[in-house]
Enzyme design. Structure first.
Site, mmCIF file in Angstrom:
data_model
loop_
_atom_site.group_PDB
_atom_site.id
_atom_site.type_symbol
_atom_site.label_atom_id
_atom_site.label_comp_id
_atom_site.label_asym_id
_atom_site.label_seq_id
_atom_site.Cartn_x
_atom_site.Cartn_y
_atom_site.Cartn_z
ATOM 1 N N ASN A 13 10.081 2.356 9.651
ATOM 2 C CA ASN A 13 10.247 1.554 8.440
ATOM 3 C C ASN A 13 11.451 2.062 7.624
ATOM 4 O O ASN A 13 11.440 3.191 7.120
ATOM 5 C CB ASN A 13 8.941 1.661 7.635
ATOM 6 C CG ASN A 13 8.956 0.817 6.388
ATOM 7 O OD1 ASN A 13 9.982 0.686 5.713
ATOM 8 N ND2 ASN A 13 7.818 0.242 6.077
ATOM 9 N N ASP A 73 -0.386 8.037 5.734
ATOM 10 C CA ASP A 73 -1.356 7.011 6.093
ATOM 11 C C ASP A 73 -2.067 6.622 4.808
ATOM 12 O O ASP A 73 -2.363 7.477 3.970
ATOM 13 C CB ASP A 73 -2.353 7.530 7.132
ATOM 14 C CG ASP A 73 -3.083 6.362 7.782
ATOM 15 O OD1 ASP A 73 -2.410 5.435 8.262
ATOM 16 O OD2 ASP A 73 -4.325 6.351 7.808
ATOM 17 N N GLY A 155 0.522 -6.164 1.115
ATOM 18 C CA GLY A 155 -0.865 -5.786 1.419
ATOM 19 C C GLY A 155 -1.862 -6.337 0.410
ATOM 20 O O GLY A 155 -1.873 -7.530 0.103
ATOM 21 N N TYR A 156 -2.681 -5.461 -0.131
ATOM 22 C CA TYR A 156 -3.760 -5.874 -1.031
ATOM 23 C C TYR A 156 -3.316 -5.902 -2.503
ATOM 24 O O TYR A 156 -4.153 -6.033 -3.391
ATOM 25 C CB TYR A 156 -4.965 -4.936 -0.863
ATOM 26 C CG TYR A 156 -5.547 -4.966 0.533
ATOM 27 C CD1 TYR A 156 -6.503 -5.917 0.890
ATOM 28 C CD2 TYR A 156 -5.136 -4.064 1.510
ATOM 29 C CE1 TYR A 156 -7.030 -5.965 2.181
ATOM 30 C CE2 TYR A 156 -5.659 -4.099 2.806
ATOM 31 C CZ TYR A 156 -6.598 -5.050 3.124
ATOM 32 O OH TYR A 156 -7.125 -5.101 4.400
ATOM 33 N N LYS A 177 4.794 0.237 -10.333
ATOM 34 C CA LYS A 177 3.766 0.540 -9.315
ATOM 35 C C LYS A 177 3.896 1.990 -8.836
ATOM 36 O O LYS A 177 2.904 2.716 -8.750
ATOM 37 C CB LYS A 177 3.892 -0.440 -8.141
ATOM 38 C CG LYS A 177 2.870 -0.160 -7.044
ATOM 39 C CD LYS A 177 2.973 -1.111 -5.862
ATOM 40 C CE LYS A 177 2.256 -0.528 -4.649
ATOM 41 N NZ LYS A 177 2.416 -1.320 -3.438
ATOM 42 N N HIS A 182 -0.930 5.422 -5.356
ATOM 43 C CA HIS A 182 -1.362 6.481 -4.448
ATOM 44 C C HIS A 182 -0.165 7.115 -3.737
ATOM 45 O O HIS A 182 -0.029 8.323 -3.680
ATOM 46 C CB HIS A 182 -2.342 5.882 -3.436
ATOM 47 C CG HIS A 182 -1.855 4.608 -2.773
ATOM 48 N ND1 HIS A 182 -1.282 3.583 -3.494
ATOM 49 C CD2 HIS A 182 -1.798 4.229 -1.470
ATOM 50 C CE1 HIS A 182 -0.927 2.622 -2.657
ATOM 51 N NE2 HIS A 182 -1.232 2.980 -1.430
ATOM 52 N N ARG A 183 0.739 6.267 -3.200
ATOM 53 C CA ARG A 183 1.879 6.785 -2.451
ATOM 54 C C ARG A 183 2.855 7.500 -3.373
ATOM 55 O O ARG A 183 3.372 8.562 -3.049
ATOM 56 C CB ARG A 183 2.588 5.647 -1.700
ATOM 57 C CG ARG A 183 3.525 6.125 -0.617
ATOM 58 C CD ARG A 183 4.058 5.010 0.259
ATOM 59 N NE ARG A 183 3.014 4.273 0.935
ATOM 60 C CZ ARG A 183 2.517 3.096 0.523
ATOM 61 N NH1 ARG A 183 2.989 2.509 -0.553
ATOM 62 N NH2 ARG A 183 1.562 2.502 1.182
HETATM 63 P P1 IMP Z 1 0.099 2.216 5.961
HETATM 64 O O1 IMP Z 1 -0.578 3.516 5.823
HETATM 65 O O2 IMP Z 1 1.386 2.159 5.196
HETATM 66 O O3 IMP Z 1 0.224 1.768 7.379
HETATM 67 O O4 IMP Z 1 -0.867 1.130 5.244
HETATM 68 C C1 IMP Z 1 -2.048 0.663 5.835
HETATM 69 C C2 IMP Z 1 -2.500 -0.613 5.167
HETATM 70 O O5 IMP Z 1 -3.102 -0.310 3.905
HETATM 71 C C3 IMP Z 1 -1.392 -1.621 4.867
HETATM 72 O O6 IMP Z 1 -1.176 -2.466 5.955
HETATM 73 C C4 IMP Z 1 -1.947 -2.363 3.668
HETATM 74 O O7 IMP Z 1 -2.814 -3.378 4.106
HETATM 75 C C5 IMP Z 1 -2.771 -1.302 2.949
HETATM 76 N N1 IMP Z 1 -1.947 -0.650 1.898
HETATM 77 C C6 IMP Z 1 -1.453 0.615 1.904
HETATM 78 N N2 IMP Z 1 -0.736 0.856 0.786
HETATM 79 C C7 IMP Z 1 -0.773 -0.288 0.071
HETATM 80 C C8 IMP Z 1 -0.196 -0.655 -1.193
HETATM 81 O O8 IMP Z 1 0.516 0.100 -1.865
HETATM 82 N N3 IMP Z 1 -0.458 -1.910 -1.589
HETATM 83 C C9 IMP Z 1 -1.223 -2.793 -0.886
HETATM 84 N N4 IMP Z 1 -1.756 -2.498 0.286
HETATM 85 C C10 IMP Z 1 -1.553 -1.249 0.768
#
Ligand code: IMP
Length: 215
Positions: A13, A73, A155-156, A177, A182-183
């Site tokens: 990414n 993750d 995402g959500y 945001k 969280h991130r």
């Molecule tokens: P990943 O860890 O980045 O692969 O995220 C896994 C999944 O969690 C994503 O495909 C989203 O559906 C959801 N997700 C993770 N972080 C976010 C966010 O900041 N906003 C909305 N959905 C999230």
């Protein structure tokens, strides 16, 4: 003279890599990602926790490439669903579903349940080729709305309501945001500790033996 150490973001990414490169720009480290290398096998993200999946991705990349690697993750944890979709957030409505379909499925499953408590969670793992790793976590509490609102993010985000901003994540700018997400929290934790992380990586990395070809 010692060259700049490399850290591989275990992802393809570009946005994620750029964000991490920017956050760590003041440190003596070269940020690469998987696209800087040839094809490497996919790691199945089949762990039961964010922790396990983040470590799987970082540990695998570090071992196979021989560089320290960072992976994250994350996902959405809904209290009244016993913590689901959790590690299955990306595949909650099937492997090929859209973000919109995932949001609608979650709203449908929650129905008129009055407990709308939820949290986004993120784990970042920094691993070295020997398998040792450091872990950072970030969590952001919120509520699930009754319908999607807003068009930003991914995402959500349209159904995750922030109590701090009184808006959904999809109604926030990226900067807003990132301040509470969280991130954002997990990444800032990494940045604030990064001087120590560099020392740890140096201690953990095997020292290449020098030899010449003369007999
Ligand atoms: P990943 O860890 O980045 O692969 O995220 C896994 C999944 O969690 C994503 O495909 C989203 O559906 C959801 N997700 C993770 N972080 C976010 C966010 O900041 N906003 C909305 N959905 C999230």
């Amino acid at each position: 003279m010692q060259g700049k150490m490399s850290l591989v973001v275990a992802s393809r990414n570009k946005g994620k890599t750029a964000e991490i490169r920017d956050l760590l720009k003041d440190f003596p480290i070269l940020i690469k990602n998987l696209d800087d290398f040839g094809p490497i096998p996919e790691v199945p993200e089949d762990g039961d926790t964010f922790d396990e999946n983040a470590y799987k991705k970082a540990g695998f990349a570090a071992r196979i490439l021989g560089y320290p690697a960072l992976a994250d993750d994350s996902g959405l944890v809904v209290e009244s669903l016993g913590g689901r979709p959790g590690v299955h957030s990306a595949r909650y409505a099937g492997a090929h579903a859209t973000d919109e379909e995932r949001c609608l499925k979650l709203l449908e499953e929650l129905g008129d349940n009055t407990n709308r408590k939820a949290a986004f969670e993120c784990v970042i793992s920094i691993a070295v080729p020997t398998g040792a790793a450091l872990t950072y976590e970030g969590r952001c509490e919120g509520r699930i709305t009754t319908r999607p609102e807003g068009t930003n993010g991914f995402g959500y985000d349209p159904i995750f309501y922030s109590l701090e901003y009184q808006k959904t994540f999809a109604q926030l700018t990226m900067e807003e945001k990132s301040r509470i997400s969280h991130r954002g929290k997990a990444l800032r934790e990494v940045v604030s500790e990064f001087q120590k992380v560099l020392i740890w990586i140096r201690q953990q990395m095997p020292i290449p033996e020098k030899f010449d070809c003369k007999r």
